[in-house]
Design a protein around this motif. Sequence first.
Motif, PDB file in Angstrom:
ATOM      1  N   VAL A 130     -50.038  35.173  52.582  1.00 26.27           N
ATOM      2  CA  VAL A 130     -49.836  34.951  51.149  1.00 26.27           C
ATOM      3  C   VAL A 130     -49.762  36.313  50.462  1.00 26.27           C
ATOM      4  O   VAL A 130     -50.665  37.140  50.616  1.00 26.27           O
ATOM      5  N   THR A 156     -46.857  27.287  35.776  1.00 28.80           N
ATOM      6  CA  THR A 156     -46.907  25.827  35.879  1.00 28.80           C
ATOM      7  C   THR A 156     -45.979  25.183  34.853  1.00 28.80           C
ATOM      8  O   THR A 156     -45.344  24.170  35.145  1.00 28.80           O
ATOM      9  N   ALA A 202     -44.125  25.315  38.724  1.00 33.77           N
ATOM     10  CA  ALA A 202     -45.014  25.544  39.860  1.00 33.77           C
ATOM     11  C   ALA A 202     -46.189  24.568  39.785  1.00 33.77           C
ATOM     12  O   ALA A 202     -46.487  24.018  38.731  1.00 33.77           O
ATOM     13  N   THR A 203     -46.848  24.374  40.920  1.00 35.04           N
ATOM     14  CA  THR A 203     -48.015  23.500  41.006  1.00 35.04           C
ATOM     15  C   THR A 203     -49.211  24.323  41.462  1.00 35.04           C
ATOM     16  O   THR A 203     -49.104  25.088  42.429  1.00 35.04           O
ATOM     17  N   LYS A 220     -52.182  25.259  43.479  1.00 31.19           N
ATOM     18  CA  LYS A 220     -52.746  24.918  44.790  1.00 31.19           C
ATOM     19  C   LYS A 220     -54.250  25.169  44.765  1.00 31.19           C
ATOM     20  O   LYS A 220     -55.029  24.350  45.202  1.00 31.19           O
ATOM     21  N   THR A 259     -53.746  30.407  43.641  1.00 28.92           N
ATOM     22  CA  THR A 259     -52.463  30.225  44.303  1.00 28.92           C
ATOM     23  C   THR A 259     -51.737  29.050  43.672  1.00 28.92           C
ATOM     24  O   THR A 259     -52.366  28.096  43.181  1.00 28.92           O
ATOM     25  N   THR A 281     -47.825  26.734  44.238  1.00 33.49           N
ATOM     26  CA  THR A 281     -46.648  26.518  45.074  1.00 33.49           C
ATOM     27  C   THR A 281     -45.444  26.420  44.149  1.00 33.49           C
ATOM     28  O   THR A 281     -45.518  25.815  43.075  1.00 33.49           O
ATOM     29  N   ASP A 282     -44.348  27.033  44.589  1.00 32.23           N
ATOM     30  CA  ASP A 282     -43.122  26.932  43.809  1.00 32.23           C
ATOM     31  C   ASP A 282     -42.449  25.591  44.120  1.00 32.23           C
ATOM     32  O   ASP A 282     -42.985  24.781  44.888  1.00 32.23           O
ATOM     33  N   ASP A 307     -40.175  24.814  46.020  1.00 33.69           N
ATOM     34  CA  ASP A 307     -39.810  24.636  47.418  1.00 33.69           C
ATOM     35  C   ASP A 307     -41.020  24.634  48.347  1.00 33.69           C
ATOM     36  O   ASP A 307     -40.868  24.622  49.568  1.00 33.69           O
ATOM     37  N   GLY A 308     -42.221  24.685  47.784  1.00 33.22           N
ATOM     38  CA  GLY A 308     -43.430  24.659  48.590  1.00 33.22           C
ATOM     39  C   GLY A 308     -43.930  26.013  49.037  1.00 33.22           C
ATOM     40  O   GLY A 308     -44.911  26.097  49.772  1.00 33.22           O
ATOM     41  N   ASN A 309     -43.273  27.097  48.624  1.00 33.63           N
ATOM     42  CA  ASN A 309     -43.747  28.437  48.960  1.00 33.63           C
ATOM     43  C   ASN A 309     -45.031  28.732  48.196  1.00 33.63           C
ATOM     44  O   ASN A 309     -45.139  28.435  47.007  1.00 33.63           O
ATOM     45  N   VAL A 310     -46.001  29.329  48.880  1.00 34.29           N
ATOM     46  CA  VAL A 310     -47.274  29.660  48.244  1.00 34.29           C
ATOM     47  C   VAL A 310     -47.178  31.054  47.639  1.00 34.29           C
ATOM     48  O   VAL A 310     -46.794  32.016  48.309  1.00 34.29           O
TER      49      VAL A 310
END
Length: 118
Positions: free
Chosen positions: A66, A82, A86-87, A89, A103, A105-106, A108-111
């Motif tokens: 990360v 957010t 973004a979400t 984590k 942290t 996630t974008d 696409d799930g990238n942290v």
Amino acid sequence: MADSAVQGIKTVLHPVTDLAKAKKVYSALLGIEPQTDGDFYVGFDVAGQHIGLVPGAGTQGMDAPVAYWHVPDIESKLAEVTAAGATVKSPAADVGGGRLVATVTDIDGNVLGLMQDR
């Protein structure tokens, strides 16, 4: 509103399964011994970057390296990213010495890591 400009990626944390073996590999790669060398964390400071080795990180949901973007106001930056999609984590938490990390996630799930030093 506080200045929300990022200060760059200055920290990258790597999950490791064998801290002693990983320390040898990263020492060889970076050409230096770690500046922080404990049972639960090993850290190298080189060329303005901090490279950290985190044993057991998989149990904390960290299954890949990360990169941490350093920011002047972590709560403000969390709100901005957010709002943009973004979400969260892991919400902002003090990890010692006044350092806050979070942290997200974008889409696409990238942290993406966020870090604030007080």
